[in-house]
Write an enzyme that holds these catalytic residues in place. Sequence first.
Site, PDB file in Angstrom:
ATOM      1  N   GLY A 183       6.485   3.869  -9.126  1.00 51.11           N
ATOM      2  CA  GLY A 183       5.232   4.553  -8.820  1.00 51.11           C
ATOM      3  C   GLY A 183       4.476   3.876  -7.705  1.00 51.11           C
ATOM      4  O   GLY A 183       3.444   3.228  -7.947  1.00 51.11           O
ATOM      5  N   GLY A 185       2.553   4.992  -5.450  1.00 50.82           N
ATOM      6  CA  GLY A 185       1.161   5.419  -5.300  1.00 50.82           C
ATOM      7  C   GLY A 185       0.223   4.575  -6.129  1.00 50.82           C
ATOM      8  O   GLY A 185      -0.912   4.296  -5.733  1.00 50.82           O
ATOM      9  N   ASP A 186       0.695   4.150  -7.291  1.00 47.49           N
ATOM     10  CA  ASP A 186      -0.075   3.250  -8.151  1.00 47.49           C
ATOM     11  C   ASP A 186       0.090   1.792  -7.729  1.00 47.49           C
ATOM     12  O   ASP A 186      -0.892   1.058  -7.558  1.00 47.49           O
ATOM     13  CB  ASP A 186       0.387   3.395  -9.602  1.00 47.49           C
ATOM     14  CG  ASP A 186      -0.113   4.671 -10.257  1.00 47.49           C
ATOM     15  OD1 ASP A 186      -1.315   4.962 -10.131  1.00 47.49           O
ATOM     16  OD2 ASP A 186       0.688   5.362 -10.899  1.00 47.49           O
ATOM     17  N   LEU A 187       1.340   1.358  -7.600  1.00 47.92           N
ATOM     18  CA  LEU A 187       1.614  -0.072  -7.450  1.00 47.92           C
ATOM     19  C   LEU A 187       1.187  -0.618  -6.088  1.00 47.92           C
ATOM     20  O   LEU A 187       0.645  -1.724  -6.001  1.00 47.92           O
ATOM     21  CB  LEU A 187       3.102  -0.344  -7.680  1.00 47.92           C
ATOM     22  CG  LEU A 187       3.649   0.079  -9.050  1.00 47.92           C
ATOM     23  CD1 LEU A 187       5.117  -0.296  -9.173  1.00 47.92           C
ATOM     24  CD2 LEU A 187       2.847  -0.556 -10.176  1.00 47.92           C
ATOM     25  N   ALA A 190      -2.555  -0.748  -6.080  1.00 44.20           N
ATOM     26  CA  ALA A 190      -3.010  -1.872  -6.894  1.00 44.20           C
ATOM     27  C   ALA A 190      -2.886  -3.193  -6.154  1.00 44.20           C
ATOM     28  O   ALA A 190      -3.780  -4.050  -6.214  1.00 44.20           O
ATOM     29  CB  ALA A 190      -2.193  -1.922  -8.187  1.00 44.20           C
TER      30      ALA A 190
END
Length: 401
Positions: A183, A185-187, A190
């Site tokens: 992911g 888009g998340d990682l 972050a």
Amino acid sequence: MINNKGSGSESRGALSNLCVLDLTQVLAGPYCTMLLADLGADVVKIERPGGDLIRSNPPFVDDPDEEAYGGYFQSVNRGKRSIELDFGDETDREDFLSLVEEADVVVENYQAGTMEKYDLGYERLQKYNSELIYSSIRGFGDPRTGETDRQGQPSFDLIAQALGGVMEITGQEDGPPTKTGPGVGDLFTATLNCIGILAAVNHREQTGDGQYVDTGMYDSMISFTERAIYQQSYTGEPPSRQGNSHPTLFPYDAFETADGYVVIAAFNDRHWTELCSAMGRDELADDHSTMADRLESRHLLREEIADWTLDRTNDEVVDTLERRVPAAPVQTTADIFDDDHVRARDMLVQVEQPGTDEHVEIAGSPIKMTETSPEPRGRAPLLDEHRDEILGEEAETTADD
């Protein structure tokens, strides 16, 4: 007051002087604060009633009814402490504000305006702690750093990858747009947010001032697809999918073998010459001696390489090219677990799985430091496990009342 965790048996991390109030859930926010926890920060996970949405997500070792959480939650919440607070309750809001007074960082990943509904927005928290660093991860950023009509909309990794162009340039040339497996888009968001927090900490050390740190998932995917952005600008043509190959380098691709796939990255002149020698095709090196030559004939040359690898196993190809040409097998996670390199680098770490007598393995920290090396500092917390030690005497008094 916040009672900082830590025992004599634990190594002190580079961020052991920081206390982080983590209001995040699911993946992007928890991964950001996990990075801080691995680096030694005291991360207090403040969970809404019922806890983080992903506590119940599989996989489990054996029995979901007995185990406190699954692998998803364990992986990105290791080494944190947990307290359950309901921001709709006045006492819980007061408890939160008491923690803010002593905290260094607050991180949240709600939709824009959510914290303001509880009168707990950045400006209010700043009045309790002027040195506070307040960080948000949202799909489309926060109005404070650039207002758009997308803000307030929900977003997930899939949405960010679609809008940010990742899916359009991922997948086979004749196939549909494809999300990446991890992911990103998340990682990636972050990780960028973590960098922003650390930059704000350094700024505070110099000035004494806190600030707002904002990282949007859509914004992050624009940064992640930097190659596509400059290609659009330079050529005026939107790049699209081309499988595992590279638009400006050749060979830089995956090739099928007798028992799997290998990747070969022999795009510079020396590596190309070595590859042709290993294949017994020195004439290819002579006839296509420049990058421009190879790019022009890439389809023909790819067939030549593909014919050579298909007659050999992964091990045979990699052993032939070892230390001559960058090449590697396409590994499964089972292969990763069997890789001595991974073990030697402490990239698989055992943690306790509550509700079982088992230990499970999660990904270790890729950041290595000679004095304060990051490491997962224990399993993920049970819901509200650390209430008493976080709130101290105040929690005991409330319980007595």
